[in-house]
Write an enzyme that holds these catalytic residues in place. Sequence first.
Site, PDB file in Angstrom:
ATOM      1  N   TRP A  70      38.634  26.564  85.850  1.00 54.87           N
ATOM      2  CA  TRP A  70      38.970  27.924  85.398  1.00 54.87           C
ATOM      3  C   TRP A  70      40.415  28.260  85.763  1.00 54.87           C
ATOM      4  CZ3 TRP A  70      40.338  32.181  88.508  1.00 54.87           C
ATOM      5  CH2 TRP A  70      40.484  33.381  87.826  1.00 54.87           C
ATOM      6  N   HIS A  71      40.862  27.811  86.937  1.00 54.48           N
ATOM      7  CA  HIS A  71      42.220  28.124  87.357  1.00 54.48           C
ATOM      8  C   HIS A  71      43.265  27.440  86.486  1.00 54.48           C
ATOM      9  CE1 HIS A  71      40.252  29.573  91.067  1.00 54.48           C
ATOM     10  NE2 HIS A  71      41.351  30.289  91.234  1.00 54.48           N
ATOM     11  N   GLY A  72      42.935  26.306  85.897  1.00 56.33           N
ATOM     12  CA  GLY A  72      43.911  25.632  85.058  1.00 56.33           C
ATOM     13  C   GLY A  72      43.394  24.315  84.532  1.00 56.33           C
ATOM     14  N   PHE A  96      46.458  32.571  85.457  1.00 55.37           N
ATOM     15  CA  PHE A  96      45.137  31.955  85.329  1.00 55.37           C
ATOM     16  C   PHE A  96      44.253  32.722  84.360  1.00 55.37           C
ATOM     17  CE2 PHE A  96      46.111  30.804  89.920  1.00 55.37           C
ATOM     18  CZ  PHE A  96      46.763  29.657  89.539  1.00 55.37           C
TER      19      PHE A  96
END
Length: 467
Positions: free
Chosen positions: A321-323, A467
């Site tokens: 999810w962050h990247g 993000f």
Amino acid sequence: MSFLSIEFGLSFILFFVIYWSLCWSVRLQNVLLLAASYALVASFSLNSLYVLLGYTVLVYLLGLLGERYPGRRFSYLLVLLLVLGCFYLFKYQEFFVGSLQGALASAGFDVSLPVLEVLAPIGLSFYAFHSVSYLVSINRRQMTSATPLDLALYLAFFPSLIAGPVNRAEHMLAQIRPQRLRQVLEPQRALGLIALAVVKLFFCSAWLASEWVDPVFETPGAFSPEQVLLSVYGYSFLIYFNFSGYTNLVTGIALLLGFRLPDNFNAPYAARNLKEFWARWHISLSLFIRDYVYIPLGGNRRGVWRGNLNMLLAMLISGLWHGASVNFIIWGALHGVGLALYKASTYVLPQPMRWPGAGLAARLLTFHYVAFAWIFFRSANLDDAMDMLAGIGSLSLSGLFSATGLLLLACVAYVALYPQLLALLRPLFAASTRLPWQFYPVPLGVFVSLVIFASQSGVPGFIYASF
């Protein structure tokens, strides 16, 4: 438009005056809030606004469908398709297509797959999570569908749109349609939080970024092992100051508008294990991952091994999810494995451990494990992360007697004394929020101006906005 820019500050003052001049009508306040939220999104990109509008329409229709057919599998499937489809299209398309092309090339197939050139709309990750809370709550019959205006404001509410916290539908919609007229909530605390945010963002975060962190992470091979380790410590502090400062800022703004946002931080580096760390760090996201990923996967209801696997999958999803990169996957895996190891240790070691210094040792070990994982989170790619680790691996005892070595020891001492420092600072902040209202505007304005004047030039960015 940055929340820390002069333009935003002046615009918010004007907005604040107009907003509370409509205090006799919650509906008109909501219309004004929605217009301001959409204007903020449009200031970044008109395409971002178009995506948000289209996404809101789809969520509204899915809410009506879920209300008519609650708990049906196809309702949950449509929610999953909506969220994953948007994430894939706007965030992960290039990563997955590139990975597939690489796998095919290694198997001897030279294939060029099409990739749509689209930019990720601002706030997508957060309003997508907000929509999951809304739609799942409807399917579970915990609430009824909202009106189009209320839903649009819930998804677009500008204080928490760009980088959280992650709101829950029942909590937020109850504030959007309150039973009585709104009022400013805890004005002294709100202004105190905004002042604290300015210190964290303009002073602490910006200084650490320019002096300790960014130069080393960009070219780790050009620095000594002690400087590389100092940059890792620095980033551990920087990301906390940056993200918690942003949370303080938007929490204060929301209080001034009559809203309460969920808690997002609670002294995370005072944690004695990874489980406690995630109960203190980005709390709203941790609870979201627990309630909408880990528990639906089965939680720990099917034995220890399945529970650990579910926990690992939940943390991998959190990392992704962050990247969309290998580094974020490794970061999530490190936390998933660390949580599993901690859980396994509780079956072997007595809980809580009462031998002298156990709490201090546990906090230092937890901090260093988290800092180790931050290397992958911050590095631009896997090669840079390996260079950072190689630099740290060259540490020598003689290097610790240098000026940089003394700074390293100071960082460790700061972590060791962190709970005591909090015990001193928290009562001071609480006492400051009890001062009479007339003592606030001028001294606070002077204090904020001095902090900004003494800080690095330029407006600091929000790490989690990407993000």
